[in-house]
Design a protein around this motif. Structure first.
Motif, PDB file in Angstrom:
ATOM      1  N   GLN A  42      -7.499  17.927  24.954  1.00  0.00           N
ATOM      2  CA  GLN A  42      -6.262  17.263  24.586  1.00  0.00           C
ATOM      3  C   GLN A  42      -6.443  15.742  24.208  1.00  0.00           C
ATOM      4  OE1 GLN A  42      -2.907  17.378  27.242  1.00  0.00           O
ATOM      5  NE2 GLN A  42      -1.713  16.484  26.075  1.00  0.00           N
ATOM      6  N   VAL A  93      -9.152  25.377  16.399  1.00  0.00           N
ATOM      7  CA  VAL A  93      -9.824  26.461  17.299  1.00  0.00           C
ATOM      8  C   VAL A  93      -8.875  27.793  17.735  1.00  0.00           C
ATOM      9  CG1 VAL A  93      -8.264  25.604  19.326  1.00  0.00           C
ATOM     10  CG2 VAL A  93     -10.710  26.081  19.720  1.00  0.00           C
ATOM     11  N   ARG A  94      -7.869  27.698  16.760  1.00  0.00           N
ATOM     12  CA  ARG A  94      -7.134  28.869  16.815  1.00  0.00           C
ATOM     13  C   ARG A  94      -7.671  30.157  16.682  1.00  0.00           C
ATOM     14  NH1 ARG A  94      -1.495  29.953  13.476  1.00  0.00           N
ATOM     15  NH2 ARG A  94      -3.296  30.482  12.070  1.00  0.00           N
ATOM     16  N   PRO A  95      -8.565  30.283  15.539  1.00  0.00           N
ATOM     17  CA  PRO A  95      -9.334  31.569  15.298  1.00  0.00           C
ATOM     18  C   PRO A  95     -10.277  31.810  16.514  1.00  0.00           C
ATOM     19  CG  PRO A  95     -10.052  29.744  13.969  1.00  0.00           C
ATOM     20  CD  PRO A  95      -8.759  29.308  14.432  1.00  0.00           C
ATOM     21  N   SER A 139      -8.120  16.124  20.896  1.00  0.00           N
ATOM     22  CA  SER A 139      -7.447  16.043  19.913  1.00  0.00           C
ATOM     23  C   SER A 139      -6.640  14.873  19.423  1.00  0.00           C
ATOM     24  CB  SER A 139      -6.561  17.157  19.927  1.00  0.00           C
ATOM     25  OG  SER A 139      -5.395  16.802  21.242  1.00  0.00           O
ATOM     26  N   TYR A 143      -6.186  21.760  17.531  1.00  0.00           N
ATOM     27  CA  TYR A 143      -5.650  23.189  17.941  1.00  0.00           C
ATOM     28  C   TYR A 143      -5.607  23.961  16.798  1.00  0.00           C
ATOM     29  CZ  TYR A 143      -3.958  20.317  22.026  1.00  0.00           C
ATOM     30  OH  TYR A 143      -3.967  19.893  23.467  1.00  0.00           O
ATOM     31  N   ARG A 144      -5.151  23.673  15.609  1.00  0.00           N
ATOM     32  CA  ARG A 144      -5.527  24.674  14.487  1.00  0.00           C
ATOM     33  C   ARG A 144      -6.793  25.264  14.330  1.00  0.00           C
ATOM     34  NH1 ARG A 144      -5.689  28.076  11.887  1.00  0.00           N
ATOM     35  NH2 ARG A 144      -4.772  28.838   9.948  1.00  0.00           N
ATOM     36  N   ILE A 181      -4.245  37.055   8.734  1.00  0.00           N
ATOM     37  CA  ILE A 181      -5.143  36.204   9.127  1.00  0.00           C
ATOM     38  C   ILE A 181      -5.202  35.195   7.946  1.00  0.00           C
ATOM     39  CG2 ILE A 181      -7.380  35.472   9.844  1.00  0.00           C
ATOM     40  CD1 ILE A 181      -7.687  38.050  11.215  1.00  0.00           C
ATOM     41  N   ASP A 205      -8.771  30.845   8.863  1.00  0.00           N
ATOM     42  CA  ASP A 205      -9.368  31.493  10.068  1.00  0.00           C
ATOM     43  C   ASP A 205     -10.347  32.540   9.594  1.00  0.00           C
ATOM     44  OD1 ASP A 205      -7.232  30.550  11.378  1.00  0.00           O
ATOM     45  OD2 ASP A 205      -5.619  31.975  11.326  1.00  0.00           O
ATOM     46  N   MET A 207      -9.984  31.375  19.559  1.00  0.00           N
ATOM     47  CA  MET A 207      -9.181  31.570  20.549  1.00  0.00           C
ATOM     48  C   MET A 207      -8.984  33.234  20.417  1.00  0.00           C
ATOM     49  SD  MET A 207      -8.971  29.159  22.840  1.00  0.00           S
ATOM     50  CE  MET A 207      -7.829  30.044  23.833  1.00  0.00           C
ATOM     51  N   LEU A 208      -8.548  33.625  19.235  1.00  0.00           N
ATOM     52  CA  LEU A 208      -8.460  34.971  19.066  1.00  0.00           C
ATOM     53  C   LEU A 208      -9.542  35.613  19.105  1.00  0.00           C
ATOM     54  CD1 LEU A 208      -6.177  34.630  15.648  1.00  0.00           C
ATOM     55  CD2 LEU A 208      -5.310  34.982  17.930  1.00  0.00           C
ATOM     56  N   SER A 224      -4.872  19.826  12.818  1.00  0.00           N
ATOM     57  CA  SER A 224      -5.349  19.624  13.927  1.00  0.00           C
ATOM     58  C   SER A 224      -6.670  20.164  14.490  1.00  0.00           C
ATOM     59  CB  SER A 224      -3.977  19.634  15.169  1.00  0.00           C
ATOM     60  OG  SER A 224      -3.704  20.877  15.371  1.00  0.00           O
TER      61      SER A 224
END
Length: 391
Positions: free
Chosen positions: A360, A101-103, A363, A98-99, A2, A6, A105-106, A96
């Motif tokens: 989307q 929100v990635r953690p 973003s 998207y980057r 990680i 994150d 989402m995990l 971004s």
């Protein structure tokens, strides 16, 4: 492994998420405390029995608390990071949404798996265990049934007594209302009563100097079968025996057993449509957790400096709305009006597509003042920080 970003984002919301989860569970458990107190009041081990009952309620209320606590904690975390300028700085540095929100989402993926574990295995086991403890308390402790000056429902009987003498098992003025499966109701009252145990595990009450009547709903009073007696023996607690096997209804079945309810210990009487509806209900609710990070960013992103509560309120309304729709479709699917899958997955797909489309647009900057304005604000913020450090 990680990344540092994150870990920072997860730490930012993890404490709030844990606190909200515990708070929600505590509030939900309050509604059961009175019922649990009544159940264990006549038990010889009230503290142990009450603790076991509460422990078996935890999986049920944990599964209820997870979605709300997860969504609200993410909205508040995103809002705080936005107002502090951290998200603006990240976006100005080329990170971004998207980057960002990635953690989350995990975490949502882990919670979805936990939800399946809770609803698919732990909750059916704890529900069965809770019912077994209640059954044993009601059948093994006569004082849990006869409580002074309280109406107590036991199976198909409602019992009230003026007083209970634990040592002599003598009752004061006693009232009994029993409803038979065919709808016949029998009302009995006695000036005094006596509890006795003719055989181990079997209890009966001897009413003395009493009267009563047997009737059906809608019968005129002149058609009542009136009863008068000097002494009447009335069976109250039959032999408890061993508690039934697990699988009395779909809520006691594992996810795998819902696909074939007849494979459960006693699930032969469960309708296939009901079992299939329960399966899709549990899995679709777990799948909705995967969409919540996108919804949280949509509702929590705030590039101003003023805290907003509208995002949290809107998030709660969305969660309640989806919950009520799923409850309605569950009823429809149980009755066979719609196919089980059609009552849940179209809703999940609609929410996911709407959240993804709006995320989307967000973003890309079309939901804000434009991407250039975001970058300009981020550059100004970074320049201000550099100026402070230079001075």
């Amino acid at each position: 492994m990680i990344a540092r970003l994150d870990r920072y984002l997860i730490r930012s919301f993890l404490g709030m998420f844990a606190g909200l989860t515990v708070l929600a569970m505590a509030l939900l458990l309050l509604e059961r405390l009175i019922r649990i107190t009544e159940l264990v009041s006549g038990s010889g081990s009230a503290l142990l029995s009450g603790s076991l009952l509460i422990a078996n309620l935890i999986p049920h209320y944990l599964n209820l608390a997870l979605p709300g606590a997860f969504l609200i904690s993410m909205i508040l975390t995103i809002d705080r990071l936005s107002r502090s300028g951290e998200i603006v700085a990240l976006m100005a540095a080329g990170v971004s949404l998207y980057r960002i929100v990635r953690p989350f989402m995990l975490v949502a993926l882990v919670l979805a798996a936990a939800s399946l574990l809770i609803s698919g295995i732990l909750q059916p086991l704890s529900r069965y265990s809770y019912r077994e403890i209640v059954y044993n308390l009601q059948h093994q402790s006569v004082l849990s049934v006869f409580q002074e000056q309280k109406f107590v429902q036991y199976n198909n009987r409602i019992i009230w007594t003026d007083s209970v003498q634990a040592s002599s098992r003598r009752l004061g003025q006693t009232f009994i209302l029993e409803t038979e499966p065919d709808g016949t109701r029998t009302v009995l009252t006695g000036r005094t009563g006596l509890l006795q145990e003719p055989r181990s595990g079997e209890w009966e009450i001897i009413l003395q100097e009493g009267a009563g009547a047997a009737y059906r709903d809608g019968d005129p009073p002149e058609e009542y079968d009136r009863i008068e007696f000097a002494e009447l023996i009335w069976p109250v607690i039959p032999d408890a025996g061993q508690y039934r096997e697990r699988g009395n209804d779909e809520r006691e079945l594992f996810l795998s057993e819902l696909l074939s309810p007849s494979s459960a210990a006693s699930g032969e009487g469960i309708e296939p449509a009901v079992a299939a509806s329960a399966f899709h209900d549990r899995t679709s609710r777990a799948a909705l957790l995967l969409v919540m990070p996108l919804i949280a960013v949509l509702l929590g992103l705030n590039l101003g400096r003023i805290a907003r509560s509208s995002g949290v309120i809107l998030g709660i309304l969305i969660l309640l709305g989806v919950q009520k729709v799923l409850e309605f479709t569950l009823v429809q699917a149980n009755e066979g009006i719609i196919p089980p899958w059609a009552g849940f997955w179209p809703i999940v797909l609609l929410v996911a597509l709407a959240a993804l489309a709006l995320f989307q647009r967000l973003s890309e900057g079309s939901l804000l003042a434009g991407r250039r304005r975001i970058a300009r604000q981020g550059t100004d913020y970074a320049s201000a920080l550099a100026g402070k450090q230079a001075t």
